[in-house]
Design a protein around this motif. Sequence first.
Motif, PDB file in Angstrom:
ATOM      1  N   ALA A 113     -18.909 -28.408 -15.394  1.00 60.36           N
ATOM      2  CA  ALA A 113     -20.028 -28.329 -14.458  1.00 60.36           C
ATOM      3  C   ALA A 113     -21.360 -28.298 -15.194  1.00 60.36           C
ATOM      4  N   TRP A 114     -21.436 -27.574 -16.287  1.00 59.41           N
ATOM      5  CA  TRP A 114     -22.690 -27.437 -17.028  1.00 59.41           C
ATOM      6  C   TRP A 114     -23.085 -28.744 -17.711  1.00 59.41           C
ATOM      7  N   CYS A 115     -22.087 -29.485 -18.182  1.00 63.00           N
ATOM      8  CA  CYS A 115     -22.371 -30.753 -18.879  1.00 63.00           C
ATOM      9  C   CYS A 115     -22.501 -31.929 -17.921  1.00 63.00           C
ATOM     10  N   GLY A 116     -22.176 -31.728 -16.646  1.00 61.26           N
ATOM     11  CA  GLY A 116     -22.290 -32.816 -15.690  1.00 61.26           C
ATOM     12  C   GLY A 116     -21.209 -33.864 -15.848  1.00 61.26           C
ATOM     13  N   VAL A 117     -19.986 -33.461 -16.200  1.00 67.83           N
ATOM     14  CA  VAL A 117     -18.880 -34.400 -16.379  1.00 67.83           C
ATOM     15  C   VAL A 117     -17.664 -33.884 -15.613  1.00 67.83           C
ATOM     16  N   GLN A 118     -16.643 -34.737 -15.541  1.00 68.68           N
ATOM     17  CA  GLN A 118     -15.389 -34.323 -14.940  1.00 68.68           C
ATOM     18  C   GLN A 118     -14.639 -33.386 -15.892  1.00 68.68           C
ATOM     19  N   VAL A 119     -13.729 -32.621 -15.312  1.00 63.08           N
ATOM     20  CA  VAL A 119     -12.954 -31.682 -16.124  1.00 63.08           C
ATOM     21  C   VAL A 119     -12.163 -32.426 -17.201  1.00 63.08           C
ATOM     22  N   GLY A 120     -11.766 -33.674 -16.903  1.00 62.33           N
ATOM     23  CA  GLY A 120     -10.997 -34.444 -17.874  1.00 62.33           C
ATOM     24  C   GLY A 120     -11.744 -34.758 -19.143  1.00 62.33           C
ATOM     25  N   ALA A 121     -13.056 -34.630 -19.135  1.00 58.77           N
ATOM     26  CA  ALA A 121     -13.847 -34.907 -20.336  1.00 58.77           C
ATOM     27  C   ALA A 121     -13.974 -33.699 -21.238  1.00 58.77           C
ATOM     28  N   VAL A 122     -13.375 -32.577 -20.854  1.00 58.94           N
ATOM     29  CA  VAL A 122     -13.496 -31.328 -21.606  1.00 58.94           C
ATOM     30  C   VAL A 122     -12.116 -30.898 -22.094  1.00 58.94           C
ATOM     31  N   THR A 123     -12.008 -30.599 -23.374  1.00 62.13           N
ATOM     32  CA  THR A 123     -10.764 -30.104 -23.963  1.00 62.13           C
ATOM     33  C   THR A 123     -11.037 -28.749 -24.602  1.00 62.13           C
ATOM     34  N   MET A 124     -10.172 -27.796 -24.338  1.00 63.10           N
ATOM     35  CA  MET A 124     -10.333 -26.455 -24.887  1.00 63.10           C
ATOM     36  C   MET A 124      -9.207 -26.168 -25.880  1.00 63.10           C
ATOM     37  N   HIS A 125      -9.487 -25.262 -26.803  1.00 64.03           N
ATOM     38  CA  HIS A 125      -8.465 -24.798 -27.753  1.00 64.03           C
ATOM     39  C   HIS A 125      -8.609 -23.296 -27.943  1.00 64.03           C
ATOM     40  N   PHE A 126      -7.484 -22.598 -27.825  1.00 69.74           N
ATOM     41  CA  PHE A 126      -7.472 -21.140 -27.877  1.00 69.74           C
ATOM     42  C   PHE A 126      -6.713 -20.663 -29.108  1.00 69.74           C
ATOM     43  N   ASN A 127      -7.335 -19.819 -29.891  1.00 67.44           N
ATOM     44  CA  ASN A 127      -6.692 -19.169 -31.031  1.00 67.44           C
ATOM     45  C   ASN A 127      -6.470 -17.705 -30.673  1.00 67.44           C
ATOM     46  N   PRO A 128      -5.237 -17.339 -30.373  1.00 70.96           N
ATOM     47  CA  PRO A 128      -5.005 -15.964 -29.902  1.00 70.96           C
ATOM     48  C   PRO A 128      -5.285 -14.928 -30.977  1.00 70.96           C
ATOM     49  N   ALA A 129      -5.648 -13.763 -30.520  1.00 69.38           N
ATOM     50  CA  ALA A 129      -5.842 -12.642 -31.432  1.00 69.38           C
ATOM     51  C   ALA A 129      -4.486 -12.162 -31.925  1.00 69.38           C
ATOM     52  N   PRO A 130      -4.421 -11.595 -33.125  1.00 67.90           N
ATOM     53  CA  PRO A 130      -3.141 -11.065 -33.618  1.00 67.90           C
ATOM     54  C   PRO A 130      -2.691  -9.884 -32.765  1.00 67.90           C
ATOM     55  N   PRO A 131      -1.424  -9.604 -32.755  1.00 71.41           N
ATOM     56  CA  PRO A 131      -0.946  -8.445 -31.972  1.00 71.41           C
ATOM     57  C   PRO A 131      -1.627  -7.158 -32.427  1.00 71.41           C
ATOM     58  N   ALA A 132      -1.893  -6.319 -31.477  1.00 70.19           N
ATOM     59  CA  ALA A 132      -2.528  -5.034 -31.804  1.00 70.19           C
ATOM     60  C   ALA A 132      -1.542  -4.130 -32.528  1.00 70.19           C
ATOM     61  N   PRO A 133      -2.028  -3.299 -33.424  1.00 67.54           N
ATOM     62  CA  PRO A 133      -1.137  -2.343 -34.098  1.00 67.54           C
ATOM     63  C   PRO A 133      -0.465  -1.417 -33.087  1.00 67.54           C
ATOM     64  N   THR A 134       0.765  -1.068 -33.369  1.00 73.64           N
ATOM     65  CA  THR A 134       1.522  -0.197 -32.461  1.00 73.64           C
ATOM     66  C   THR A 134       1.718   1.215 -33.035  1.00 73.64           C
ATOM     67  N   THR A 135       1.140   1.461 -34.175  1.00 75.40           N
ATOM     68  CA  THR A 135       1.216   2.789 -34.795  1.00 75.40           C
ATOM     69  C   THR A 135      -0.153   3.147 -35.357  1.00 75.40           C
ATOM     70  N   PRO A 136      -0.438   4.454 -35.546  1.00 74.77           N
ATOM     71  CA  PRO A 136       0.437   5.591 -35.197  1.00 74.77           C
ATOM     72  C   PRO A 136       0.325   5.951 -33.727  1.00 74.77           C
ATOM     73  N   SER A 137       1.150   6.838 -33.296  1.00 70.91           N
ATOM     74  CA  SER A 137       1.049   7.335 -31.929  1.00 70.91           C
ATOM     75  C   SER A 137      -0.278   8.082 -31.759  1.00 70.91           C
ATOM     76  N   GLY A 138      -0.827   7.981 -30.544  1.00 68.25           N
ATOM     77  CA  GLY A 138      -2.088   8.669 -30.281  1.00 68.25           C
ATOM     78  C   GLY A 138      -3.256   8.025 -30.992  1.00 68.25           C
ATOM     79  N   SER A 139      -3.312   6.708 -30.948  1.00 68.08           N
ATOM     80  CA  SER A 139      -4.412   6.001 -31.609  1.00 68.08           C
ATOM     81  C   SER A 139      -5.013   4.982 -30.653  1.00 68.08           C
ATOM     82  N   CYS A 140      -6.247   4.565 -30.933  1.00 65.85           N
ATOM     83  CA  CYS A 140      -6.977   3.571 -30.128  1.00 65.85           C
ATOM     84  C   CYS A 140      -7.558   2.529 -31.067  1.00 65.85           C
ATOM     85  N   TYR A 141      -7.382   1.262 -30.723  1.00 66.55           N
ATOM     86  CA  TYR A 141      -7.885   0.173 -31.550  1.00 66.55           C
ATOM     87  C   TYR A 141      -8.832  -0.714 -30.748  1.00 66.55           C
TER      88      TYR A 141
END
Length: 250
Positions: free
Chosen positions: A182-210
């Motif tokens: 919409a911002w570029c004034g083109v059809q959706v087919g003219a736009v290609t996206m690529h997503f690089n996911p974030a690494p998994p969040a740490p699961t230790t230690p217990s009682g922590s916030c990241y």
Amino acid sequence: SPPPPSPSPPPPLPSLSPPPPSPSPPPPSPSPPSPSQSPPSPSPPPPSLPPRIPPAPTSPPGSCFVFLQICNQNVLTNRWLRDSWGEANLRSGTQRTACEQIRRSSFAAWCGVQVGAVTMHFNPAPPAPTTPSGSCYVFVASCIQVAVSPNRWLRDSWGEANQRSGTDRTACEQTRRSSFAAWCGVQVGAVTMHFNPAPPAPTTPSGSCYVFVASCIQVAVSPNRWLRDSWGEANQRSGTDRTACEQTRR
């Protein structure tokens, strides 16, 4: 008595020139054709060769070109033309099959010719960046906005900071794609996206916030990596209170 006179020498023989050569016989005259013979027919002209196709354009990346030998539409023939409509509507600039097969059949039907009279050429887009983790990139074939350079991968910094496009795949590949179109004034087919996911969040230690942030103006915070919220755990109970971690500290 006086001696007899000596005989006079014989007269010289006349010099004889060699006889002239006998004249050679004239060449035989060609025999006239018989009435039953017809004059030879002229050789047929060589078959006309199809026009030679010049080399296809090799730029820009992410583009599709067509070469039409004949066409019943008001379009230039025997030269390479960029498939701008196909790039904007059918992703022919980023998908080889869309360019070389789907658009080729479409051009043949539109021009009223056989598929063999249509030649396509595809220039693939460069590979999308695979770093950093937790990032979103956009590739557009054309854009009316000066801030967006077409035919190259650009990081969606605004979307990462405001719409979580760096940590939410749907936000990157769907929400932001529609926004860019919409911002570029083109059809959706003219736009290609690529997503690089974030690494998994740490699961230790217990009682922590990241925390994981895509960007930060503070030098103490390294973007695009998980960091433990030690200050929040010590001062706002973010390690023992889910609401404190996921809402207040966020």
